[in-house]
Design a protein around this motif. Structure first.
Motif, short mmCIF file in Angstrom:
data_model
loop_
_atom_site.label_atom_id
_atom_site.label_comp_id
_atom_site.label_asym_id
_atom_site.label_seq_id
_atom_site.Cartn_x
_atom_site.Cartn_y
_atom_site.Cartn_z
N GLN A 61 0.82 -1.21 0.00
CA GLN A 61 0.00 0.00 0.00
C GLN A 61 0.85 1.26 0.00
O GLN A 61 0.79 2.09 -0.89
N GLY A 62 1.68 1.37 1.06
CA GLY A 62 2.36 2.63 1.39
C GLY A 62 3.19 3.18 0.26
O GLY A 62 3.03 4.33 -0.15
N THR A 143 5.45 10.56 0.69
CA THR A 143 4.90 10.51 2.05
C THR A 143 6.03 10.19 3.02
O THR A 143 7.13 9.80 2.63
N LYS A 144 5.70 10.34 4.31
CA LYS A 144 6.68 10.04 5.36
C LYS A 144 6.19 8.83 6.13
O LYS A 144 5.01 8.72 6.43
N ALA A 279 1.54 4.72 6.40
CA ALA A 279 1.40 6.11 5.95
C ALA A 279 0.31 6.84 6.75
O ALA A 279 0.38 8.06 6.92
N LEU A 280 -0.66 6.12 7.28
CA LEU A 280 -1.69 6.79 8.09
C LEU A 280 -1.06 7.38 9.35
O LEU A 280 -1.42 8.48 9.78
N GLY A 285 -1.68 9.87 12.19
CA GLY A 285 -2.54 8.93 12.92
C GLY A 285 -2.01 8.65 14.32
O GLY A 285 -0.80 8.60 14.53
N ARG A 286 -2.93 8.49 15.27
CA ARG A 286 -2.52 8.28 16.66
C ARG A 286 -3.10 6.98 17.21
O ARG A 286 -4.20 6.59 16.84
N LEU A 287 -2.33 6.37 18.10
CA LEU A 287 -2.77 5.11 18.70
C LEU A 287 -3.29 5.35 20.11
O LEU A 287 -2.63 6.04 20.92
N TYR A 288 -4.47 4.80 20.39
CA TYR A 288 -5.09 5.01 21.71
C TYR A 288 -5.49 3.69 22.34
O TYR A 288 -5.86 2.74 21.63
#
Ligand SMILES: Cc1cc2nc3c(=O)[nH]c(=O)nc-3n(C[C@H](O)[C@H](O)[C@H](O)COP(=O)(O)OP(=O)(O)OC[C@H]3O[C@@H](n4cnc5c(N)ncnc54)[C@H](O)[C@@H]3O)c2cc1C
Length: 629
Positions: A61-62, A143-144, A279-280, A285-288
């Motif tokens: 994907q990325g 992208t990073k 890439a998200l 993007g954050r993990l919770y």
């Protein structure tokens, strides 16, 4: 030896012989890049075990990493790769492969890959992208991703692999010198008897249910990884390490098999193997923790969600162990909805179909087996230990990924090494032709050695293989004669995930080895029984294949577990709960080829390790081979 028995029968009954200049086993990015870059004067046959789109390359994907931005440099890319690789990258190969990054991506542009472009602001809306024929790497949107110090990943929306593969398959299918054969499964490599030289493969044609012998001047192994040995895996079901085992049996060394990379964010919805691209997280993007809403990565690493994959995957696994939910949340709903829909159309659409609107809701994610950093030892030109046998892509170990692959470096490796092979292989064929016309047969093998230099490794440690006697003397072994192939396969995957997963310790690995040995015994029993029935019924090899495939997977699982068992440290993607620290000298784990008998060695280890090791030591060298076969 059951497998040898099957192979002998296959050999004797071979239905048809085929001739091709170059045989490529695998139709993923590594295989197709090699084929398309080889001179058109060579006849090339590409085998794929299943349909062409069933390969990891198609699912990527990325994107593909290369130093393309004017503020980036190859040396920065190398530095980031070496950091992720945690001391185990082969530095020369790493520098060589990454230095060719820009040319590799440019080559893909020339093949018609529709990479996402930087919008050309000064142009009218409808002309804001260049025609594909004019595409240059400077036009590409980057992208990073985690572990990269800057934006470095070229992509085609969020379905880079599919777009790349569609472009290359069209090219390969329209090339007059290339024959692509889906549903052709390579079973073993043909080694020329006098020398250590590969000259083709035995193949099972699933279309016509017949065995074929392909004779070729050179073979390229591009058969992908081994993720499907694990229960939760992102790779498709063709990725069970066939190439690794074929190469090992043909005389190649294997390296660093214990370094399985677990992707932190597989979609945790039922049995889904869908991956939520790095890439998200790269885009914010954050993990919770689902229960407390705590953004737990802030406590784990200063890079938070962009820490290397092994760190993020372990942190998520730790959370899951405590929360009992089987997932954590990845949230991107704070990013503009339009941006998400535009940049991640595939992820957006797939999750929406599952009832998750990523612009509003968090995504349940859990780690998944994703990439094999180890494999068949090669140099940066794809040369293996066996003359005439090249390897590229995930099946190979160039040392680029060290102990942990930097995101998006693998697609790059497929293209660079594939193209390098395409340059080296004609040299090898020309040199061979010259030798064959000028030298008598008796001098041939010595002279072939002069034109084929096997890869070298820096610091390495040999892995000792197990003894069958040690296992058989264990009175606790209980063999269930009623179990079937499907059941053992499913259990093997579960075992690999639970005992050889993100974290492991000696006890788990010992249990896993004993369990696999038990399945091997069970399989041998079932196998001979079944083969006897098949012989009576005049059955084809098709009936034997599942046994052959499972036997091979059990062997490979042992090699992986032994490599993990004998690495008494934690490094990169290999985390030992009982050895949580690094040892001072990074060493590559090496498994000697099956054709050579393993030597007795003294491994550096502490007292407790010596005790455990002695329980698994070789009774004698022949026995070691018996144990593994
Ligand atoms: C979901 C997912 C997302 C990924 N995303 C990225 C990314 O964004 N960037 C990145 O760099 N990497 C990514 N990776 C990793 C990368 O996609 C793979 O490492 C790479 O594509 C491997 O390419 P390959 O050509 O070596 O193997 P594959 O593409 O897996 O192809 C293997 C081929 O070998 C064939 N084969 C296997 N066994 C046999 C046999 N016995 N006989 C005949 N044929 C056989 C298969 O049929 C197939 O054609 C991702 C991987 C996955 C699974």
């Amino acid at each position: 030896m059951k497998e040898a028995h099957i192979m002998d029968r296959t050999n004797n009954n071979a239905d048809a012989a085929k001739q091709t200049d170059v045989l490529i086993i695998g139709a993923g990015l590594a295989g197709l890049s090699t084929a398309l870059a080889l001179p058109t004067s060579l006849s090339i046959t590409i085998l794929s075990k299943a349909a062409l789109e069933v390969c990891s390359s198609h699912y990527a994907q990325g994107g593909i990493a290369a130093s393309l931005d004017k503020n980036d440099s190859v040396s920065d890319h190398i530095a980031d790769t070496l950091i992720a690789g945690a001391g185990l990258c082969e530095t020369d190969n790493t520098a060589s492969i990454l230095s060719a990054g820009q040319q590799a991506v440019q080559w893909l542009c020339e093949q018609g890959v529709p990479f996402t472009q930087i919008p050309q602001e000064h142009k009218q809306q409808e002309h804001r992208t260049k025609p594909l024929t004019e595409l240059q790497t400077a036009d590409l949107h980057l992208t990073k991703e985690g572990g990269h110090g800057c934006r470095r990943v070229a992509h085609a929306d969020d379905a880079t692999g599919r777009h790349i593969m569609e472009a290359l398959i069209i090219k390969a299918q329209s090339a007059a010198n290339i024959t692509v054969l889906p549903y052709h499964e390579a079973l073993s490599l043909l080694n020329e008897s006098k020398g250590n030289q590969c000259q083709g493969a035995l193949v099972f044609d699933h279309f016509n249910q017949r065995k074929l012998t392909f004779h070729s001047h050179a073979v390229v192994l591009a058969s992908g990884g081994l993720g499907q040995l694990f229960k939760r895996a992102s790779a498709p079901n063709v990725c069970v390490g066939d190439g690794v085992m074929m190469a090992w049996q043909a005389g190649c060394r294997l390296a660093n098999l214990e370094f399985i990379q677990f992707h932190p964010t597989g979609l945790a919805c039922g049995d889904s193997s869908f991956l939520i691209s790095e890439a998200l997280r790269g885009e914010g993007g954050r993990l919770y923790c689902p229960q407390t809403g705590k953004r737990f990565m802030l406590d784990v690493d200063t890079r938070a969600e962009l820490a290397p994959r092994d760190i993020v995957a372990r942190a998520i696994a730790e959370q899951i162990n405590h929360n009992g939910l089987g997932y954590v949340h990845l949230d991107v709903s704070h990013l503009p909805a339009e941006f998400l829909r535009e940049h991640f159309p595939q992820i957006y659409k797939t999750l929406l179909e599952l009832g998750i609107d990523i612009t509003k809701q968090p995504i349940p994610v859990a780690p998944t087996a994703h990439y094999s950093c180890g494999g068949v030892v090669t140099d940066a030109n794809g040369l293996t230990d066996v003359q005439g046998l090249y390897a590229a892509g995930e099946v190979a170990y160039t040392g680029l990924h060290g102990a942990n692959r930097l995101a998006s470096n693998s697609l790059l490796e497929c293209v660079v090494v594939g193209r390098n092979i395409a340059t080296d292989l004609p040299r090898y064929l020309a040199a061979m032709e010259k030798l064959e016309t000028t030298l008598p047969n008796s001098h041939l093998s010595q002279s072939i050695r002069d034109i084929w230099t096997p890869p070298t490794l820096r610091d390495s440690q040999l892995i000792t293989l197990p003894s069958s006697i040690e296992y058989e003397s264990d009175t606790n072994i209980h063999v269930n004669m009623n179990a079937d192939i499907t059941e053992i396969t499913a259990k093997l995957k579960a075992l690999m995930t639970s005992h050889m997963g993100i974290t492991r310790n000696a006890e788990q690995l010992e249990q896993a080895l004993l369990q696999i040995r038990q399945w091997q015994q069970q399989l041998n029993y079932c196998n001979s029984n079944k083969l006897a029935i098949d012989k009576k019924d005049n059955a084809t090899t098709l009936n034997e294949l599942p046994y052959f495939q499972l036997a091979r997977q059990l062997q490979l699982a042992i090699l992986i577990i032994q490599s993990a068992y004998q690495r008494y440290e934690s490094r990169g993607g290999h985390y030992r709960k009982d050895y949580p620290n690094l040892t001072t000298t990074p060493r590559t784990s090496v498994i000697e080829p099956l054709l050579e008998k393993p030597k007795k060695q003294n491994l550096c280890c502490d007292k407790s390790v010596k005790k455990i090791q002695s329980q698994f030591s070789l009774a004698n060298q022949d026995d070691a081979l018996a144990g593994i076969c």
